[in-house]
Design a protein around this motif. Structure first.
Motif, short mmCIF file in Angstrom:
data_model
loop_
_atom_site.label_atom_id
_atom_site.label_comp_id
_atom_site.label_asym_id
_atom_site.label_seq_id
_atom_site.Cartn_x
_atom_site.Cartn_y
_atom_site.Cartn_z
N CYS A 503 11.66 65.77 60.22
CA CYS A 503 12.29 65.11 61.37
C CYS A 503 13.77 65.42 61.37
N ALA A 504 14.40 65.25 62.52
CA ALA A 504 15.83 65.50 62.65
C ALA A 504 16.37 64.67 63.81
N GLY A 505 17.42 63.93 63.55
CA GLY A 505 18.14 63.28 64.63
C GLY A 505 17.76 61.84 64.89
N ASN A 506 18.59 61.22 65.73
CA ASN A 506 18.39 59.86 66.22
C ASN A 506 18.23 59.99 67.72
N ASP A 507 17.00 59.96 68.19
CA ASP A 507 16.73 60.25 69.59
C ASP A 507 15.40 59.61 69.98
N ALA A 512 12.23 63.12 66.18
CA ALA A 512 13.43 62.44 65.71
C ALA A 512 13.08 61.56 64.51
N CYS A 513 14.03 61.43 63.58
CA CYS A 513 13.81 60.56 62.42
C CYS A 513 13.85 59.09 62.82
N VAL A 514 14.79 58.75 63.70
CA VAL A 514 14.95 57.38 64.16
C VAL A 514 14.92 57.42 65.67
N SER A 515 14.21 56.51 66.28
CA SER A 515 14.02 56.55 67.72
C SER A 515 15.00 55.63 68.43
N GLY A 516 16.08 56.24 68.94
CA GLY A 516 16.97 55.52 69.85
C GLY A 516 17.76 54.39 69.23
N ALA A 517 17.98 54.40 67.92
CA ALA A 517 18.78 53.36 67.29
C ALA A 517 20.25 53.53 67.67
N TRP A 525 22.81 61.77 61.34
CA TRP A 525 22.39 62.36 62.61
C TRP A 525 23.40 62.11 63.72
N VAL A 526 24.66 61.97 63.33
CA VAL A 526 25.74 61.89 64.31
C VAL A 526 25.86 63.23 65.02
N ARG A 527 25.97 63.21 66.31
CA ARG A 527 26.24 64.42 67.07
C ARG A 527 27.75 64.67 67.05
N GLY A 528 28.17 65.83 66.59
CA GLY A 528 29.60 66.14 66.60
C GLY A 528 30.16 66.00 68.00
N ALA A 529 31.26 65.27 68.14
CA ALA A 529 31.79 64.96 69.46
C ALA A 529 32.12 66.21 70.26
N ARG A 530 32.50 67.30 69.59
CA ARG A 530 32.85 68.53 70.29
C ARG A 530 31.74 69.56 70.23
N VAL A 531 30.66 69.29 69.49
CA VAL A 531 29.58 70.28 69.32
C VAL A 531 28.24 69.55 69.42
N THR A 532 27.98 68.97 70.56
CA THR A 532 26.79 68.15 70.74
C THR A 532 25.50 68.95 70.68
N ARG A 533 25.57 70.28 70.84
CA ARG A 533 24.37 71.11 70.86
C ARG A 533 24.02 71.66 69.47
N PRO A 535 22.37 71.55 66.07
CA PRO A 535 21.25 70.69 65.66
C PRO A 535 21.60 69.81 64.47
N PRO A 536 21.05 68.59 64.41
CA PRO A 536 21.27 67.71 63.27
C PRO A 536 20.49 68.19 62.05
N ILE A 537 20.83 67.65 60.89
CA ILE A 537 20.12 68.06 59.68
C ILE A 537 18.69 67.52 59.73
N ALA A 538 17.81 68.24 59.05
CA ALA A 538 16.40 67.87 58.98
C ALA A 538 16.07 67.32 57.60
N VAL A 539 15.17 66.35 57.55
CA VAL A 539 14.67 65.78 56.30
C VAL A 539 13.16 65.61 56.44
N THR A 540 12.53 65.20 55.37
CA THR A 540 11.09 64.90 55.41
C THR A 540 10.90 63.39 55.54
N LYS A 541 10.04 63.01 56.46
CA LYS A 541 9.66 61.60 56.62
C LYS A 541 8.27 61.42 56.03
N LEU A 542 8.21 60.61 55.00
CA LEU A 542 6.94 60.31 54.34
C LEU A 542 6.50 58.91 54.75
N SER A 543 5.30 58.81 55.34
CA SER A 543 4.76 57.52 55.77
C SER A 543 3.38 57.34 55.16
#
Length: 900
Positions: A503-507, A512-517, A525-533, A535-543
């Motif tokens: 997963c990657a990002g807050n979206d 996305a790792c987190v949905s709309g938080a 998963w902060v979007r760089g203010a000047r480089v919004t495009r 990509p955020p870092i990716a991690v593994t989500k284990l459920s």
């Protein structure tokens, strides 16, 4: 910059009254939302342009101003030249239905917390604590400390990255009677109020106008500076008020300018410590070792110091920058800092850079170079806010006005007076311990301080009761990366009632790792203010939903002998959508099938949610923390033939966690120094061009300073502070071995409206196997060529019973700039206060017409006296107009007809 025909005034009455009437009619079809006050939404090719107009300039702080729609933060905004207009582009169509859009406040999203919010607060008041270090890094050393200051003027150096002049002023802490050249540490403060003694929203930016005094932010780091100087270090703390006055206009928010300022100071010290001269004569000759340099930057100063390290490398590594410590930093452009020892201090209760975006310096630099052998870490300091590291930003200690930046509600873990919150003195002591310890470790090679930064949570006695959590990446030569956990695992790696996905990002989008938080809670998963495009870092989500689940990572042949390493480590955090406390078991299996197991909870509280969230939604933060298992805790298996590492869900019936960076490592210093990587820079094909009316294409070139033998990656985004000028697009550029140039073409959008001259450019970010070179931003100045619209004001005709009436202001054409008109009401036969009144105060009358808005009212109140009388008249004398053509003074008549 092309000058418009206009009449400019300070119009302080406008700033103070907050009584503007926003035009509501939108002739421009692009305007799709026309609310009744000071914000609107326009459709653009990239989404929706959200614009907010403030009565006063945006507060001067380090983070970009955040906008909220109906209390939901939607992103960081760009500031206009006067800092009163905030704008951002979003793809979130729900802004069209928003009832209110404004600056975000601490109480936004109350009631939208995760189910786990606040459940672990009691634990964090008395958490697991590591051992005390035997030596205290901030304890006074054997040298007395001498303090000197130098001031070469408020406009002593021109900074190309700012296109403005800055002061050259510093404070020097020296070890008295120390012999020989000493390591040098440079401190740089962040973006704070730069003048005091006058209202902060008035006057010219810099130098301070009459009645104002510069805020001495550079004097605020006495504790760490004295600690270092007493142990033989030369410490220079520099002032950057001039940058703070203008950096809202810089494409990179001033990081390049700050880097240029720091290198300018180092250049002065190179002269003063070799041939002497300047303000100190021969005092420092032979006293500065400029090949052993450390940089500490607070807030935007942290961003600037990271840039200073890479800019130094681009200029031939004139200075031996070997260690960088960003303190509560911003990271607007997703910079990387490989090959230089780095530690990022993250104050958990930061109320300014509340998203802890400095975490990205660590995340983006972890694997940014194959040659990187430096160590890096993050130090999360619970109970610490943004400001109190600097005494000049601390109430009761500062010369200028200051404040606690954490916006408390009286109930939160971070509120002043809460047991979990550090006092200013406690925070400053903890900051001094980690700042001094870091530079003594990496510049002085005092290895006794390594446990403070290797992830073992060892504590310094001078840090007192401060709770820290340290994440560390060991040097490459002392580390085996088993799995970065940022790519899908092979088929069959997950068994039982468990799933593992990348997963990657807050979206709200899939994946996305987190949905709309709230974005302030997810630093990774902060979007760089000047480089919004980028990509955020990716991690593994284990459920998992049962106690029989497992995820397995196999060690390939040739990497199964792990006896040379000390620890098995990975980063982990509980999913905020799940339980506040969860657990896993780590199982290591050898070639004979023998295994050893260690519960995560036995060695780490990484799977215990961080505190807060009961009152406001800036907490708890989702931060990956270290799980560290000494190999000595794995008895009975053959460490010379380890086949797999498994994570078992046998301890908790259900759960969900994030995982990253599975490795075997031994802490160490590695090798650190100025980067030797090729540098990547951006340059526009043309530096200036006419805007035109139909749009077009504009080329930029991204170049490497020399060919690389391995593929080089960098992200590039076309961007502008005026998002209706250029299509914002992201590009992943891959330089194949031997390749040194890419061309990127930006799409300029059609524009027939009057506007400011603006920079459109290409911003580089997240480089891999290269570092940012002389220019992270390639810029073309786009010269506006549209005529300034003419303003007409229609006479007012009304009746006594109308209540509110208005002069109507109309533009001959819509503008991309704010048009402001102000004047004074004048009596005729009608008398102010008896027959009519201003809608604000006194005789003031005025209005703002926002970008794209072509007409609007200048309102007055009509008094209904219920007395039969003849027609009465008054007038308005308009004497100030900004960004439109209107002869001044212009008098417009008003007539009130009796209705009795």
């Amino acid at each position: 910059m092309r000058k418009k025909a206009l009449v400019v005034g300070l119009f302080s009455a406008l700033l103070m009254t907050g009584s503007f009437t926003q035009a509501v009619a939108a002739e421009d079809p692009k305007v799709v939302s026309a609310p009744a006050k000071n914000w609107w939404v326009s459709k653009t090719p990239d989404g929706y342009l959200v614009t907010v107009r403030l009565d006063r300039p945006a507060p001067i702080r380090d983070a970009k101003p955040m906008l909220a729609a109906d209390g939901r933060p939607i992103g960081p905004a760009e500031e206009s030249a006067d800092r009163k207009t905030l704008s951002l582009v979003t793809q979130d169509a729900s802004v069209l239905q928003a009832k209110e859009i404004r600056l975000a406040t601490p109480t936004d999203q109350v009631g939208k917390k995760s189910p786990a919010a606040g459940e672990t607060d009691e634990y964090w008041l008395k958490p697991r604590q590591g051992p005390l270090l035997g030596v205290d890094p901030a304890a006074p050393g054997g040298y007395k400390v001498g303090i000197n200051e130098y001031n070469l003027g408020d406009q002593a150096v021109f900074l190309p990255g700012l296109r403005q002049k800055s002061e050259v002023r510093g404070r020097v802490y020296s070890p008295v009677d120390a012999s020989g050249a000493r390591p040098v540490v440079v401190f740089l403060h962040g973006r704070h109020l730069y003048c005091y003694g006058i209202p902060w929203w008035e006057g010219q930016p810099w130098p301070c106008p009459a009645g104002g005094k510069p805020v001495p932010s550079f004097r605020g780091y006495d504790a760490p500076a004295k600690a270092l100087a007493s142990h033989g270090y030369q410490v220079v703390s520099v002032s950057s008020n001039g940058i703070n006055a203008y950096d809202h206009l810089a494409p990179d928010a001033g990081s390049q300018a700050r880097a240029e300022l720091v290198l300018h100071h180092l250049g002065l010290w190179r002269t003063w410590s070799t041939t002497g001269g300047g303000p100190f004569g021969q005092q420092f000759v032979g006293k500065m070792d400029l090949q052993n340099v450390g940089l500490m930057g607070h807030s935007r100063g942290g961003d600037g110091m990271a840039r200073a390290a890479t800019l130094n490398a681009a200029k031939g590594s004139q200075y031996g920058v070997r260690a960088v410590l960003p303190l509560a930093p911003t990271d607007f452009t997703r910079a990387t800092l490989p090959e230089v020892a780095t530690s990022v201090i993250l104050p958990y209760c930061d109320g300014d850079v509340a998203d802890l975006q400095g975490q990205l310096f660590y995340d983006d630099s972890r694997y940014a170079a194959r040659t990187d052998d430096a160590t890096r870490s993050t130090v999360t300091l619970l109970g610490a806010n943004h400001n109190y590291f600097n005494t000049e930003w601390t109430p009761g200690q500062s010369e200028a006005p200051s404040e606690d930046d954490w916006p408390g509600t009286g109930q939160e873990q971070c509120d002043s007076g809460h047991p979990g919150r550090l006092s200013a003195q406690e925070q400053q002591a903890a900051g001094a311990a980690y700042i001094a310890g870091f530079f003594r470790l990496h510049l002085g090679k005092e290895k006794a301080f390594l446990p403070l930064f290797d992830g073992s949570d060892t504590r310094a006695s001078s840090a007192g009761r401060a709770v820290t959590r340290v994440v560390s990446q060991a040097p490459r030569t002392a580390r085996l990366d088993v799995s970065k956990l940022d790519q899908p695992l092979p088929d069959g790696s997950t068994t039982g009632q468990a799933t593992a996905s990348v997963c990657a990002g807050n979206d709200v989008k899939p994946g996305a790792c987190v949905s709309g938080a709230n974005p302030l809670t997810t630093p990774h998963w902060v979007r760089g203010a000047r480089v919004t495009r980028t990509p955020p870092i990716a991690v593994t989500k284990l459920s998992w939903t049962g106690t029989n689940g497992a995820v397995r990572v196999d060690l390939p042949a040739g990497q199964r002998d792990i006896r040379q390493y000390r620890d098995l480590t990975f980063r982990a955090a509980p999913d905020p959508a799940g339980a506040a406390k969860t657990d896993l078991t780590v199982e290591v299996v050898d070639g004979l099938g023998k295994s050893a197991e260690v519960p995560v909870s036995a060695v780490s509280d990484a799977l215990v949610a961080l505190p807060g969230g009961q009152a406001i939604s800036w907490l708890p933060k989702v931060l990956l923390r270290t799980v560290r298992i000494p190999l000595t805790d794995l008895p009975g298996i053959n460490l010379g033939d380890v086949r797999s590492i498994r994570l078992l869900t046998d301890r908790v019936a259900s759960g969900s966690v994030f995982l990253s960076d599975l490795a075997l490592s031994t802490p160490g210093l590695g090798q650190s120094g100025p980067s030797t990587l090729p540098q990547v820079s951006a340059q526009a094909a043309v530096s200036r061009m006419q805007e035109g009316n139909v749009g077009g294409l504009n080329d930029y070139f991204v170049t490497l300073s020399r060919p690389s033998t391995v593929p080089v990656v960098v992200y590039a985004q076309t961007t502008s502070r005026m998002p209706t000028i250029v299509r914002e697009e992201g590009h992943k550029l891959v330089f194949q071995p031997g390749q040194t140039r890419h061309r990127v073409t930006a799409t300029l959008l059609p524009n027939t409206r009057d506007g400011d001259d603006v920079l459109v450019g290409l911003q580089l970010s997240a480089p891999v196997d290269t570092v940012i070179g002389a220019a992270s931003f390639g810029a073309t100045e786009l010269i506006d060529d549209d005529p300034t619209p003419t303003l007409t004001i229609e006479p007012l005709k009304t009746t006594e019973g109308a209540g509110t009436a208005a002069f109507q202001a109309r533009l001959s054409a819509p503008s991309d700039r704010w048009v402001t008109v102000t004047g004074q009401l004048q009596d005729g036969t009608a008398v102010l206060g008896q027959d009519y009144q201003s809608t604000s105060s006194g005789r003031f009358v005025g209005a703002d017409l926002g970008p794209g808005v072509q007409s609007g009212p200048l309102e007055v109140k009509v008094v209904n006296d219920q007395v039969k009388e003849p027609e009465e008249t008054f007038s308005a004398l308009f004497d100030q107009v900004i960004n439109a053509e209107l002869p001044v003074p212009t008098t417009v008549s008003a007539t009130i007809s009796d209705d009795d």
